[in-house]
Scaffold this motif. Sequence first.
Motif, short mmCIF file in Angstrom:
data_model
loop_
_atom_site.label_atom_id
_atom_site.label_comp_id
_atom_site.label_asym_id
_atom_site.label_seq_id
_atom_site.Cartn_x
_atom_site.Cartn_y
_atom_site.Cartn_z
N PRO A 1 0.83 -1.21 0.00
CA PRO A 1 0.00 0.00 0.00
C PRO A 1 0.88 1.28 0.00
O PRO A 1 1.95 1.31 0.60
CB PRO A 1 -0.82 -0.11 1.29
N PHE A 2 0.37 2.29 -0.67
CA PHE A 2 1.03 3.59 -0.67
C PHE A 2 -0.04 4.67 -0.59
O PHE A 2 -1.23 4.44 -0.89
CB PHE A 2 1.91 3.78 -1.90
N ASP A 3 0.37 5.85 -0.15
CA ASP A 3 -0.57 6.95 0.10
C ASP A 3 -0.48 8.02 -0.99
O ASP A 3 0.60 8.31 -1.51
CB ASP A 3 -0.28 7.60 1.46
N THR B 1 -2.52 12.02 -1.88
CA THR B 1 -3.42 13.06 -1.36
C THR B 1 -4.04 13.80 -2.52
O THR B 1 -3.34 14.34 -3.39
CB THR B 1 -2.65 14.06 -0.47
N TRP C 1 -8.06 -0.10 -4.46
CA TRP C 1 -8.20 0.93 -3.44
C TRP C 1 -8.39 0.28 -2.07
O TRP C 1 -9.04 -0.75 -1.93
CB TRP C 1 -9.39 1.83 -3.75
N CYS C 2 -7.80 0.91 -1.06
CA CYS C 2 -7.92 0.43 0.33
C CYS C 2 -8.79 1.43 1.10
O CYS C 2 -8.44 2.62 1.18
CB CYS C 2 -6.55 0.30 0.99
N PRO D 1 -6.95 12.36 1.75
CA PRO D 1 -5.90 11.33 1.74
C PRO D 1 -6.50 9.95 1.41
O PRO D 1 -7.54 9.57 1.94
CB PRO D 1 -5.35 11.37 3.17
N LEU D 2 -5.80 9.21 0.52
CA LEU D 2 -6.27 7.89 0.09
C LEU D 2 -5.12 6.91 0.10
O LEU D 2 -3.94 7.29 0.00
CB LEU D 2 -6.87 7.97 -1.32
N LYS D 3 -5.48 5.61 0.21
CA LYS D 3 -4.49 4.54 0.22
C LYS D 3 -4.88 3.52 -0.84
O LYS D 3 -6.06 3.18 -0.99
CB LYS D 3 -4.43 3.88 1.61
#
Length: 410
Positions: A315-317, A319, A344-345, A364-366
Amino acid sequence: CCVTVCKQSRSCWAVMRLTKPTLFTNMPVTCEDRDLPGDLFGRLMKEDPSTIRGAEALMLGELLTLPQNFGNIFLGETFSSYISVHNDSSQVVKDILVKADLQTSSQRLNLSASNNAVTELKPESCIDDVIHHEVKEIGTHILVCAVSYTTQAGEKLYFRKFFKFQVLKPLDVKTKFYNAETDEVFLEAQIQNITTSSMFMEKVSLESSMMYNVAELNTVETEDEGTSTFGKMSYLQPMDTRQYLYCLKPKPEFAEKAGVIKGVTVIGKLDIVWKTNLGERGRLQTSQLQRMAPGYGDVRLSLEMIPDTVNLEEPFDITCKITNCSERTMDLVLEMCNTCSIHWCGVSGRQLGKVSPSASLALPLKLLSSVQGLQSISGLRLTDTFLKRTYEYDDIAQVCVVCPYMSRES
């Protein structure tokens, strides 16, 4: 140097353009010592006063040549002319008025230093005047020189002469705009020298409008100072083209209001200064450059932060920034749809709340990628519950996915 003499009654006058001289060039003729002339050509070139001692084979000499004709006048240069009125007669003339006007396609300019008449002009005496004008229009220009005076008998005489010349365009300027994913705008200016002589580009700058801050991208930063990408000697040869790049970023007070920068916006204008021949300076300023701002619809989604490279299945973030570009309040719901490579997480279908006009919010999304290589991030959906309207966002950005377990040898 253009000289014209006009005689009427007892006076004569001359008009000549003032230009700087040029370096004298010769045509060296050489041969080998075993050829029939032997060292004859070499001795002749050494005796020639126009050659450089020790470098007689060079075409460029140390002597200067006075202009033999009117020459070319280019837009942005300063036109200078010398006007002389001479009394050829044996009598004194009175109330001499010398007037010089420049007629262009749009206006008529008075170039005379003084509009007051000279009381008297004695025999073999003259009235001299030097006029200067920065040429700001291309096309046909007419220099109108007029002289009026009174003889001893009280007769009033008047005569004038017209000098027509063309003003040419020295540079061909083309501009291109590139819109970044952020609010930044990149301007590429292509400048071509369309004259027959070299130019030293003293300055090429962009004067931005009140809405933008500008940064020049034409230097390479070093420890001490910035070095021009074109080198220390910034010469532009005839018909050569040079590209300049600038980055414009909206000022904070305008960037915060998404609805302000819409439609046609004024970017600024280019200011170009150059020198030719023996330091003759020219300057051009373009008209205000305009750009059509890209349309983002009612809702704009942009990326504030994203990594360049991520690991496979980790997983990576990122914005995102969501901006309401409409004139009404929106109640938004976020949906995240997986693709064949991007997963998507998090919870899909969550409420983001109400967003006022011209307001924005950070999101913010992961996520993670199950496929290596350059992957496109897609699958975001925003729904306005008020109007039941859905906005789809695909190919938002690209990220490079690598396998952390792959050995260097493989």
